[in-house]
Design a protein around this motif. Sequence first.
Motif, PDB file in Angstrom:
ATOM      1  N   ARG A  92     -11.326  11.701   3.487  1.00 34.57           N
ATOM      2  CA  ARG A  92     -10.127  11.169   4.131  1.00 34.57           C
ATOM      3  C   ARG A  92      -9.078  10.781   3.079  1.00 34.57           C
ATOM      4  NH1 ARG A  92      -6.394  11.729   7.246  1.00 34.57           N
ATOM      5  NH2 ARG A  92      -5.424   9.912   8.143  1.00 34.57           N
ATOM      6  N   LEU A  93      -9.533  10.241   1.936  1.00 34.47           N
ATOM      7  CA  LEU A  93      -8.598   9.855   0.881  1.00 34.47           C
ATOM      8  C   LEU A  93      -7.849  11.064   0.335  1.00 34.47           C
ATOM      9  CD1 LEU A  93     -10.637   7.178  -1.089  1.00 34.47           C
ATOM     10  CD2 LEU A  93      -8.593   6.797   0.279  1.00 34.47           C
ATOM     11  N   GLU A  94      -8.538  12.183   0.175  1.00 29.42           N
ATOM     12  CA  GLU A  94      -7.868  13.399  -0.305  1.00 29.42           C
ATOM     13  C   GLU A  94      -6.717  13.762   0.624  1.00 29.42           C
ATOM     14  OE1 GLU A  94     -10.125  16.827  -1.576  1.00 29.42           O
ATOM     15  OE2 GLU A  94     -11.835  15.547  -2.028  1.00 29.42           O
ATOM     16  N   ALA A  95      -6.991  13.769   1.912  1.00 27.83           N
ATOM     17  CA  ALA A  95      -5.952  14.111   2.890  1.00 27.83           C
ATOM     18  C   ALA A  95      -4.828  13.076   2.884  1.00 27.83           C
ATOM     19  CB  ALA A  95      -6.563  14.230   4.285  1.00 27.83           C
ATOM     20  N   LEU A  96      -5.173  11.804   2.788  1.00 31.40           N
ATOM     21  CA  LEU A  96      -4.157  10.743   2.773  1.00 31.40           C
ATOM     22  C   LEU A  96      -3.260  10.845   1.551  1.00 31.40           C
ATOM     23  CD1 LEU A  96      -6.242   7.651   3.943  1.00 31.40           C
ATOM     24  CD2 LEU A  96      -4.425   8.790   5.209  1.00 31.40           C
ATOM     25  N   PHE A  97      -3.847  11.138   0.392  1.00 32.25           N
ATOM     26  CA  PHE A  97      -3.060  11.224  -0.831  1.00 32.25           C
ATOM     27  C   PHE A  97      -2.071  12.389  -0.760  1.00 32.25           C
ATOM     28  CE2 PHE A  97      -6.243   8.884  -3.804  1.00 32.25           C
ATOM     29  CZ  PHE A  97      -6.052   7.732  -3.074  1.00 32.25           C
ATOM     30  N   LYS A 104       3.526  14.104  -0.018  1.00 29.87           N
ATOM     31  CA  LYS A 104       4.513  14.871   0.751  1.00 29.87           C
ATOM     32  C   LYS A 104       5.622  13.951   1.269  1.00 29.87           C
ATOM     33  CE  LYS A 104       1.432  18.176   2.882  1.00 29.87           C
ATOM     34  NZ  LYS A 104       1.078  18.702   4.190  1.00 29.87           N
ATOM     35  N   LEU A 105       5.243  12.777   1.793  1.00 23.70           N
ATOM     36  CA  LEU A 105       6.242  11.817   2.283  1.00 23.70           C
ATOM     37  C   LEU A 105       7.191  11.398   1.168  1.00 23.70           C
ATOM     38  CD1 LEU A 105       4.098   9.411   4.510  1.00 23.70           C
ATOM     39  CD2 LEU A 105       5.974  10.850   5.283  1.00 23.70           C
ATOM     40  N   CYS A 106       6.633  11.073   0.023  1.00 21.46           N
ATOM     41  CA  CYS A 106       7.454  10.631  -1.104  1.00 21.46           C
ATOM     42  C   CYS A 106       8.349  11.757  -1.617  1.00 21.46           C
ATOM     43  CB  CYS A 106       6.566  10.107  -2.230  1.00 21.46           C
ATOM     44  SG  CYS A 106       5.732   8.559  -1.823  1.00 21.46           S
ATOM     45  N   ALA A 107       7.814  12.971  -1.671  1.00 22.01           N
ATOM     46  CA  ALA A 107       8.619  14.110  -2.131  1.00 22.01           C
ATOM     47  C   ALA A 107       9.758  14.389  -1.155  1.00 22.01           C
ATOM     48  CB  ALA A 107       7.738  15.341  -2.290  1.00 22.01           C
ATOM     49  N   ARG A 108       9.463  14.313   0.156  1.00 29.18           N
ATOM     50  CA  ARG A 108      10.513  14.526   1.161  1.00 29.18           C
ATOM     51  C   ARG A 108      11.614  13.478   1.056  1.00 29.18           C
ATOM     52  NH1 ARG A 108       7.452  14.604   6.302  1.00 29.18           N
ATOM     53  NH2 ARG A 108       5.714  15.517   5.225  1.00 29.18           N
ATOM     54  N   ALA A 109      11.220  12.265   0.702  1.00 26.36           N
ATOM     55  CA  ALA A 109      12.197  11.183   0.590  1.00 26.36           C
ATOM     56  C   ALA A 109      12.930  11.225  -0.754  1.00 26.36           C
ATOM     57  CB  ALA A 109      11.502   9.835   0.763  1.00 26.36           C
ATOM     58  N   ARG A 119      -5.836  -0.551   4.415  1.00 25.55           N
ATOM     59  CA  ARG A 119      -4.499  -0.256   3.892  1.00 25.55           C
ATOM     60  C   ARG A 119      -4.350  -0.783   2.466  1.00 25.55           C
ATOM     61  NH1 ARG A 119      -2.038   2.348   7.617  1.00 25.55           N
ATOM     62  NH2 ARG A 119      -2.179   1.758   9.783  1.00 25.55           N
ATOM     63  N   MET A 120      -4.912  -1.945   2.209  1.00 30.14           N
ATOM     64  CA  MET A 120      -4.860  -2.512   0.865  1.00 30.14           C
ATOM     65  C   MET A 120      -5.653  -1.635  -0.105  1.00 30.14           C
ATOM     66  SD  MET A 120      -6.724  -4.434  -1.587  1.00 30.14           S
ATOM     67  CE  MET A 120      -7.961  -5.410  -0.818  1.00 30.14           C
ATOM     68  N   MET A 121      -6.836  -1.205   0.306  1.00 30.65           N
ATOM     69  CA  MET A 121      -7.676  -0.384  -0.575  1.00 30.65           C
ATOM     70  C   MET A 121      -7.023   0.971  -0.842  1.00 30.65           C
ATOM     71  SD  MET A 121     -10.220  -2.238  -1.468  1.00 30.65           S
ATOM     72  CE  MET A 121     -11.456  -1.121  -2.090  1.00 30.65           C
ATOM     73  N   VAL A 122      -6.457   1.592   0.187  1.00 32.83           N
ATOM     74  CA  VAL A 122      -5.784   2.891   0.008  1.00 32.83           C
ATOM     75  C   VAL A 122      -4.582   2.720  -0.913  1.00 32.83           C
ATOM     76  CG1 VAL A 122      -4.433   4.686   1.177  1.00 32.83           C
ATOM     77  CG2 VAL A 122      -6.597   3.915   2.159  1.00 32.83           C
ATOM     78  N   ALA A 123      -3.780   1.679  -0.695  1.00 29.11           N
ATOM     79  CA  ALA A 123      -2.602   1.437  -1.538  1.00 29.11           C
ATOM     80  C   ALA A 123      -3.024   1.193  -2.990  1.00 29.11           C
ATOM     81  CB  ALA A 123      -1.804   0.248  -1.004  1.00 29.11           C
ATOM     82  N   LEU A 124      -4.082   0.417  -3.188  1.00 29.29           N
ATOM     83  CA  LEU A 124      -4.564   0.125  -4.537  1.00 29.29           C
ATOM     84  C   LEU A 124      -5.017   1.399  -5.243  1.00 29.29           C
ATOM     85  CD1 LEU A 124      -5.321  -1.980  -6.695  1.00 29.29           C
ATOM     86  CD2 LEU A 124      -7.562  -2.151  -5.581  1.00 29.29           C
ATOM     87  N   ALA A 154       4.953   3.767   2.802  1.00 26.77           N
ATOM     88  CA  ALA A 154       4.330   5.047   3.159  1.00 26.77           C
ATOM     89  C   ALA A 154       2.892   4.844   3.614  1.00 26.77           C
ATOM     90  CB  ALA A 154       4.390   6.018   1.982  1.00 26.77           C
ATOM     91  N   VAL A 155       2.155   3.989   2.919  1.00 26.11           N
ATOM     92  CA  VAL A 155       0.760   3.716   3.294  1.00 26.11           C
ATOM     93  C   VAL A 155       0.711   3.062   4.676  1.00 26.11           C
ATOM     94  CG1 VAL A 155      -1.282   2.334   2.712  1.00 26.11           C
ATOM     95  CG2 VAL A 155      -0.113   3.628   0.926  1.00 26.11           C
ATOM     96  N   ALA A 156       1.703   2.246   4.991  1.00 24.97           N
ATOM     97  CA  ALA A 156       1.738   1.576   6.298  1.00 24.97           C
ATOM     98  C   ALA A 156       1.882   2.570   7.449  1.00 24.97           C
ATOM     99  CB  ALA A 156       2.874   0.560   6.340  1.00 24.97           C
ATOM    100  N   THR A 157       2.400   3.748   7.174  1.00 23.09           N
ATOM    101  CA  THR A 157       2.594   4.751   8.238  1.00 23.09           C
ATOM    102  C   THR A 157       1.391   5.671   8.415  1.00 23.09           C
ATOM    103  OG1 THR A 157       3.567   6.431   6.788  1.00 23.09           O
ATOM    104  CG2 THR A 157       5.076   4.802   7.766  1.00 23.09           C
ATOM    105  N   LEU A 158       0.422   5.588   7.524  1.00 21.29           N
ATOM    106  CA  LEU A 158      -0.722   6.505   7.565  1.00 21.29           C
ATOM    107  C   LEU A 158      -1.683   6.162   8.697  1.00 21.29           C
ATOM    108  CD1 LEU A 158      -1.545   6.664   3.757  1.00 21.29           C
ATOM    109  CD2 LEU A 158      -0.254   8.317   5.104  1.00 21.29           C
ATOM    110  N   ASP A 159      -2.316   7.189   9.218  1.00 24.75           N
ATOM    111  CA  ASP A 159      -3.337   7.007  10.257  1.00 24.75           C
ATOM    112  C   ASP A 159      -4.674   6.741   9.571  1.00 24.75           C
ATOM    113  OD1 ASP A 159      -4.979   7.027  12.462  1.00 24.75           O
ATOM    114  OD2 ASP A 159      -4.967   9.216  12.665  1.00 24.75           O
ATOM    115  N   LEU A 160      -5.119   5.505   9.613  1.00 23.72           N
ATOM    116  CA  LEU A 160      -6.379   5.124   8.980  1.00 23.72           C
ATOM    117  C   LEU A 160      -7.488   4.902  10.007  1.00 23.72           C
ATOM    118  CD1 LEU A 160      -5.103   2.646   6.237  1.00 23.72           C
ATOM    119  CD2 LEU A 160      -5.457   5.102   6.082  1.00 23.72           C
TER     120      LEU A 160
END
Length: 177
Positions: free
Chosen positions: A89-94, A99-104, A35-40, A9-15
Amino acid sequence: RWLKHMMAAVATLDLAPIFAHDERELRGQPPFHPRMMVALLLYCYATGTRSSRRIMRRCRVDVACRVIVGEDVPDFRTISDFRKIHLARLEALFVEVLKLCARAGLVRVGTIALDGTKVKANASRHKAMSYDRMKSEEARLKEEIAKLLTEAKAADETEDQQHGPDRHGDELPDELG
């Protein structure tokens, strides 16, 4: 399994905004990959770790955190600064990741307790969300994420007061040094 899906999911985000900021920064070492920092941060916040110092320690001992960072463990100040710089930006990404995880069907926001009980059930039509309920749920998620990030900031500030801004908190006491 959850970690694998979260990383995907993090790999699909617009960073792009985070990359743009890092490209403008000319001081010091190259930054850790966004991507590593956001995932962490996403993983640690989702599993209840808010403090940057504790996140750094988890990167040394927790298998999931080690998978995310590899052998390159970021310092607690780096983690804290990344969160401060990219807070909006982190608030929006989270919210986007949730939402992605809930949809899946991977997560349901809230407390989950596992006792090994298997329950056979069909999806309830009473639990299905209307568009209006979805909007209110999104607003609630945004508030919850804002609260989470505020808790993370407070944890870092408290630990900075306890240990000092440049100490990890696990150093040898001065009298034993």
